[in-house]
Design a protein around this motif. Structure first.
Motif, PDB file in Angstrom:
ATOM      1  N   ILE A 252       0.824  -1.209   0.000  1.00 26.44           N
ATOM      2  CA  ILE A 252       0.000   0.000   0.000  1.00 26.44           C
ATOM      3  C   ILE A 252       0.860   1.261   0.000  1.00 26.44           C
ATOM      4  CG2 ILE A 252      -0.221   0.314   2.513  1.00 26.44           C
ATOM      5  CD1 ILE A 252      -3.276   0.770   1.949  1.00 26.44           C
ATOM      6  N   ASP A 253       2.160   1.091   0.221  1.00 27.28           N
ATOM      7  CA  ASP A 253       3.108   2.202   0.311  1.00 27.28           C
ATOM      8  C   ASP A 253       3.743   2.443  -1.063  1.00 27.28           C
ATOM      9  OD1 ASP A 253       5.269   3.907   0.763  1.00 27.28           O
ATOM     10  OD2 ASP A 253       5.794   2.995   2.684  1.00 27.28           O
ATOM     11  N   ARG A 254       3.282   3.472  -1.755  1.00 28.02           N
ATOM     12  CA  ARG A 254       3.781   3.740  -3.107  1.00 28.02           C
ATOM     13  C   ARG A 254       5.280   4.055  -3.106  1.00 28.02           C
ATOM     14  NH1 ARG A 254      -0.171   4.191  -6.945  1.00 28.02           N
ATOM     15  NH2 ARG A 254      -2.315   4.587  -6.224  1.00 28.02           N
ATOM     16  N   ALA A 255       5.734   4.793  -2.114  1.00 28.09           N
ATOM     17  CA  ALA A 255       7.149   5.157  -2.059  1.00 28.09           C
ATOM     18  C   ALA A 255       8.009   3.903  -1.910  1.00 28.09           C
ATOM     19  CB  ALA A 255       7.402   6.127  -0.908  1.00 28.09           C
ATOM     20  N   ALA A 256       7.587   2.979  -1.061  1.00 29.76           N
ATOM     21  CA  ALA A 256       8.344   1.733  -0.897  1.00 29.76           C
ATOM     22  C   ALA A 256       8.337   0.916  -2.177  1.00 29.76           C
ATOM     23  CB  ALA A 256       7.766   0.916   0.258  1.00 29.76           C
ATOM     24  N   LEU A 257       7.217   0.909  -2.891  1.00 32.78           N
ATOM     25  CA  LEU A 257       7.135   0.180  -4.151  1.00 32.78           C
ATOM     26  C   LEU A 257       8.113   0.725  -5.187  1.00 32.78           C
ATOM     27  CD1 LEU A 257       3.266  -0.293  -4.472  1.00 32.78           C
ATOM     28  CD2 LEU A 257       4.960  -2.130  -4.318  1.00 32.78           C
ATOM     29  N   ASP A 258       8.342   2.031  -5.134  1.00 32.10           N
ATOM     30  CA  ASP A 258       9.281   2.640  -6.086  1.00 32.10           C
ATOM     31  C   ASP A 258      10.701   2.131  -5.892  1.00 32.10           C
ATOM     32  OD1 ASP A 258       7.279   4.141  -7.256  1.00 32.10           O
ATOM     33  OD2 ASP A 258       7.684   5.949  -6.077  1.00 32.10           O
ATOM     34  N   GLY A 259      11.000   1.562  -4.716  1.00 30.20           N
ATOM     35  CA  GLY A 259      12.364   1.132  -4.426  1.00 30.20           C
ATOM     36  C   GLY A 259      12.629  -0.347  -4.626  1.00 30.20           C
ATOM     37  N   VAL A 260      11.663  -1.093  -5.169  1.00 28.43           N
ATOM     38  CA  VAL A 260      11.887  -2.529  -5.328  1.00 28.43           C
ATOM     39  C   VAL A 260      12.589  -2.802  -6.661  1.00 28.43           C
ATOM     40  CG1 VAL A 260       9.853  -3.013  -3.937  1.00 28.43           C
ATOM     41  CG2 VAL A 260       9.667  -3.075  -6.432  1.00 28.43           C
ATOM     42  N   PRO A 261      13.250  -3.941  -6.814  1.00 31.40           N
ATOM     43  CA  PRO A 261      13.945  -4.262  -8.069  1.00 31.40           C
ATOM     44  C   PRO A 261      13.013  -4.244  -9.277  1.00 31.40           C
ATOM     45  CG  PRO A 261      14.631  -5.761  -6.324  1.00 31.40           C
ATOM     46  CD  PRO A 261      13.481  -4.968  -5.765  1.00 31.40           C
ATOM     47  N   ASP A 262      13.541  -3.830 -10.397  1.00 28.66           N
ATOM     48  CA  ASP A 262      12.734  -3.693 -11.612  1.00 28.66           C
ATOM     49  C   ASP A 262      12.180  -5.016 -12.104  1.00 28.66           C
ATOM     50  OD1 ASP A 262      13.161  -0.961 -11.656  1.00 28.66           O
ATOM     51  OD2 ASP A 262      14.853  -1.076 -13.051  1.00 28.66           O
ATOM     52  N   HIS A 263      12.872  -6.129 -11.799  1.00 25.71           N
ATOM     53  CA  HIS A 263      12.403  -7.414 -12.327  1.00 25.71           C
ATOM     54  C   HIS A 263      11.315  -8.055 -11.476  1.00 25.71           C
ATOM     55  CE1 HIS A 263      15.688  -8.523  -9.563  1.00 25.71           C
ATOM     56  NE2 HIS A 263      15.075  -9.686  -9.415  1.00 25.71           N
ATOM     57  N   TRP A 264      10.955  -7.430 -10.357  1.00 23.72           N
ATOM     58  CA  TRP A 264       9.790  -7.880  -9.610  1.00 23.72           C
ATOM     59  C   TRP A 264       8.537  -7.262 -10.239  1.00 23.72           C
ATOM     60  CZ3 TRP A 264      11.070  -6.989  -3.700  1.00 23.72           C
ATOM     61  CH2 TRP A 264      12.207  -7.758  -3.363  1.00 23.72           C
ATOM     62  N   THR A 265       7.422  -7.951 -10.135  1.00 19.57           N
ATOM     63  CA  THR A 265       6.145  -7.394 -10.565  1.00 19.57           C
ATOM     64  C   THR A 265       5.452  -6.828  -9.334  1.00 19.57           C
ATOM     65  OG1 THR A 265       5.963  -9.034 -12.330  1.00 19.57           O
ATOM     66  CG2 THR A 265       3.958  -7.834 -11.731  1.00 19.57           C
ATOM     67  N   ALA A 266       5.283  -5.521  -9.306  1.00 17.82           N
ATOM     68  CA  ALA A 266       4.788  -4.846  -8.103  1.00 17.82           C
ATOM     69  C   ALA A 266       3.429  -4.214  -8.369  1.00 17.82           C
ATOM     70  CB  ALA A 266       5.784  -3.780  -7.650  1.00 17.82           C
ATOM     71  N   HIS A 267       2.509  -4.396  -7.434  1.00 20.51           N
ATOM     72  CA  HIS A 267       1.169  -3.819  -7.528  1.00 20.51           C
ATOM     73  C   HIS A 267       0.892  -2.968  -6.295  1.00 20.51           C
ATOM     74  CE1 HIS A 267      -0.576  -6.235 -10.907  1.00 20.51           C
ATOM     75  NE2 HIS A 267       0.408  -7.045 -10.565  1.00 20.51           N
ATOM     76  N   HIS A 268       0.374  -1.772  -6.521  1.00 17.11           N
ATOM     77  CA  HIS A 268      -0.132  -0.981  -5.404  1.00 17.11           C
ATOM     78  C   HIS A 268      -1.518  -1.513  -5.075  1.00 17.11           C
ATOM     79  CE1 HIS A 268      -2.298   2.478  -3.570  1.00 17.11           C
ATOM     80  NE2 HIS A 268      -1.179   2.546  -2.874  1.00 17.11           N
ATOM     81  N   ALA A 269      -1.702  -2.032  -3.866  1.00 17.55           N
ATOM     82  CA  ALA A 269      -2.979  -2.638  -3.510  1.00 17.55           C
ATOM     83  C   ALA A 269      -3.185  -2.622  -2.011  1.00 17.55           C
ATOM     84  CB  ALA A 269      -3.041  -4.089  -4.020  1.00 17.55           C
ATOM     85  N   ASP A 270      -4.442  -2.479  -1.628  1.00 19.05           N
ATOM     86  CA  ASP A 270      -4.877  -2.601  -0.237  1.00 19.05           C
ATOM     87  C   ASP A 270      -5.375  -4.031  -0.066  1.00 19.05           C
ATOM     88  OD1 ASP A 270      -6.278  -2.659   2.159  1.00 19.05           O
ATOM     89  OD2 ASP A 270      -7.380  -0.802   1.788  1.00 19.05           O
ATOM     90  N   VAL A 271      -4.711  -4.815   0.778  1.00 18.24           N
ATOM     91  CA  VAL A 271      -5.063  -6.238   0.900  1.00 18.24           C
ATOM     92  C   VAL A 271      -6.458  -6.451   1.461  1.00 18.24           C
ATOM     93  CG1 VAL A 271      -2.679  -7.035   1.096  1.00 18.24           C
ATOM     94  CG2 VAL A 271      -3.976  -6.459   3.181  1.00 18.24           C
ATOM     95  N   SER A 272      -7.029  -5.452   2.114  1.00 16.43           N
ATOM     96  CA  SER A 272      -8.368  -5.591   2.671  1.00 16.43           C
ATOM     97  C   SER A 272      -9.450  -5.139   1.695  1.00 16.43           C
ATOM     98  CB  SER A 272      -8.491  -4.809   3.983  1.00 16.43           C
ATOM     99  OG  SER A 272      -8.393  -3.413   3.764  1.00 16.43           O
ATOM    100  N   ASP A 273      -9.049  -4.723   0.491  1.00 14.51           N
ATOM    101  CA  ASP A 273      -9.985  -4.277  -0.543  1.00 14.51           C
ATOM    102  C   ASP A 273     -10.138  -5.386  -1.574  1.00 14.51           C
ATOM    103  OD1 ASP A 273     -10.704  -3.078  -3.220  1.00 14.51           O
ATOM    104  OD2 ASP A 273     -10.905  -1.285  -1.984  1.00 14.51           O
ATOM    105  N   GLU A 274     -11.335  -5.957  -1.670  1.00 16.17           N
ATOM    106  CA  GLU A 274     -11.507  -7.109  -2.560  1.00 16.17           C
ATOM    107  C   GLU A 274     -11.280  -6.732  -4.024  1.00 16.17           C
ATOM    108  OE1 GLU A 274     -14.088 -11.132  -3.112  1.00 16.17           O
ATOM    109  OE2 GLU A 274     -14.980  -9.507  -1.914  1.00 16.17           O
ATOM    110  N   GLY A 275     -11.664  -5.529  -4.409  1.00 10.59           N
ATOM    111  CA  GLY A 275     -11.425  -5.104  -5.785  1.00 10.59           C
ATOM    112  C   GLY A 275      -9.946  -5.081  -6.129  1.00 10.59           C
ATOM    113  N   ASP A 276      -9.141  -4.547  -5.214  1.00 13.39           N
ATOM    114  CA  ASP A 276      -7.693  -4.513  -5.431  1.00 13.39           C
ATOM    115  C   ASP A 276      -7.125  -5.921  -5.552  1.00 13.39           C
ATOM    116  OD1 ASP A 276      -7.759  -1.774  -5.279  1.00 13.39           O
ATOM    117  OD2 ASP A 276      -6.497  -1.602  -3.484  1.00 13.39           O
TER     118      ASP A 276
END
Length: 252
Positions: free
Chosen positions: A34-58
């Motif tokens: 859920i932390d966009r800033a933290a997601l920006d720092g992950v390796p490029d070869h990972w597939t990263a999604h901004h998502a709230d785990v408690s939101d079924e749509g996400d």
């Protein structure tokens, strides 16, 4: 064929350590956070999604993408928050529900969407992050402890329900983990109990037979083991990685 793992809350802390360990083990790593800033720092070869785990749509959207990519071999439903640190009579219902939503609803939704893929494949490993608070309870942490106990009940049920389909489910129960999240817990507990941060820290550490906190890498190592063929008949288990808790709250 490369195995695929999803780690929720995988951009920092224990989740980041899990994702890095699976990456090192050769997995195709997917994460949510859920932390966009933290997601920006992950390796490029990972597939990263901004998502709230408690939101079924996400979560539906994340798993739809995983399905399109070929399915899922391992799930680490790791997302969690500490919740309020207060006497039971001082906890607002809103704060209770917020804590339970992330810690329990998030695990439920991840398992709900992972299960059909794994059943179809006839194999898979679901790893839920609980806590030693889910084994012993913990004063002033009622929402967190209740949710983490429920995570263990969810895991036991998943193991029974999915085992006939070749899918395993286990729960890891970290003890006190070195890092920023635990520092926040220490500060809040110190204020609640009228103690110093160091006194609370030593209370946690002295409550284990090994006399120390664990590190995120210790949790990650267990997750990789539980996902591996070496654990092919390990299912329905609650595994503490905590330095052996002998007294969950020795300072009260």
């Amino acid at each position: 064929m490369t195995c695929r793992v999803l780690v929720t809350a995988g951009a920092s802390g224990v989740g980041r350590a899990m994702a890095e360990a699976f990456d090192a083990a050769g997995y195709d790593v997917w994460i949510t956070d859920i932390d966009r800033a933290a997601l920006d720092g992950v390796p490029d070869h990972w597939t990263a999604h901004h998502a709230d785990v408690s939101d079924e749509g996400d979560m539906h959207a994340v798993f739809a993408a995983i399905s399109d990519a070929g399915g899922l071999d391992s799930l680490c439903a790791n997302a969690g928050i500490a919740g309020p640190t207060s006497a039971i009579e001082d906890i607002d219902l809103k704060d209770w529900r917020g804590c339970v939503a992330v810690n329990l609803d998030g695990a439920f939704l991840a398992a709900k969407y992972a299960a059909p893929m794994m059943k179809s494949a006839g194999a898979g490993s679901i790893i839920l992050t609980s806590s030693t608070a889910g084994q012993y309870g913990y004063p002033f942490r009622a929402p967190y402890a209740a949710a983490k106990w429920a995570v263990i009940g969810l895991m036991k049920t998943l193991a029974m329900e999915l085992g006939p389909h070749g899918v395993r489910a286990n729960a890891i129960c970290p003890g006190a983990v070195e890092g920023p999240r635990m520092e926040g817990v220490l500060a809040r507990e110190a204020a609640t109990k009228g103690m110093s941060r160091d006194e609370v820290y030593q209370g946690y550490a002295s409550g284990t037979s090994m006399g120390r906190f664990v590190e995120a890498q210790d949790i990650a190592n267990m997750a990789v083991f539980l996902a591996s063929g070496a654990a092919r008949l390990v299912s329905g288990q609650v595994i503490a990685v905590d330095g052996h808790t002998v007294n969950p709250d020795p300072k009260l």
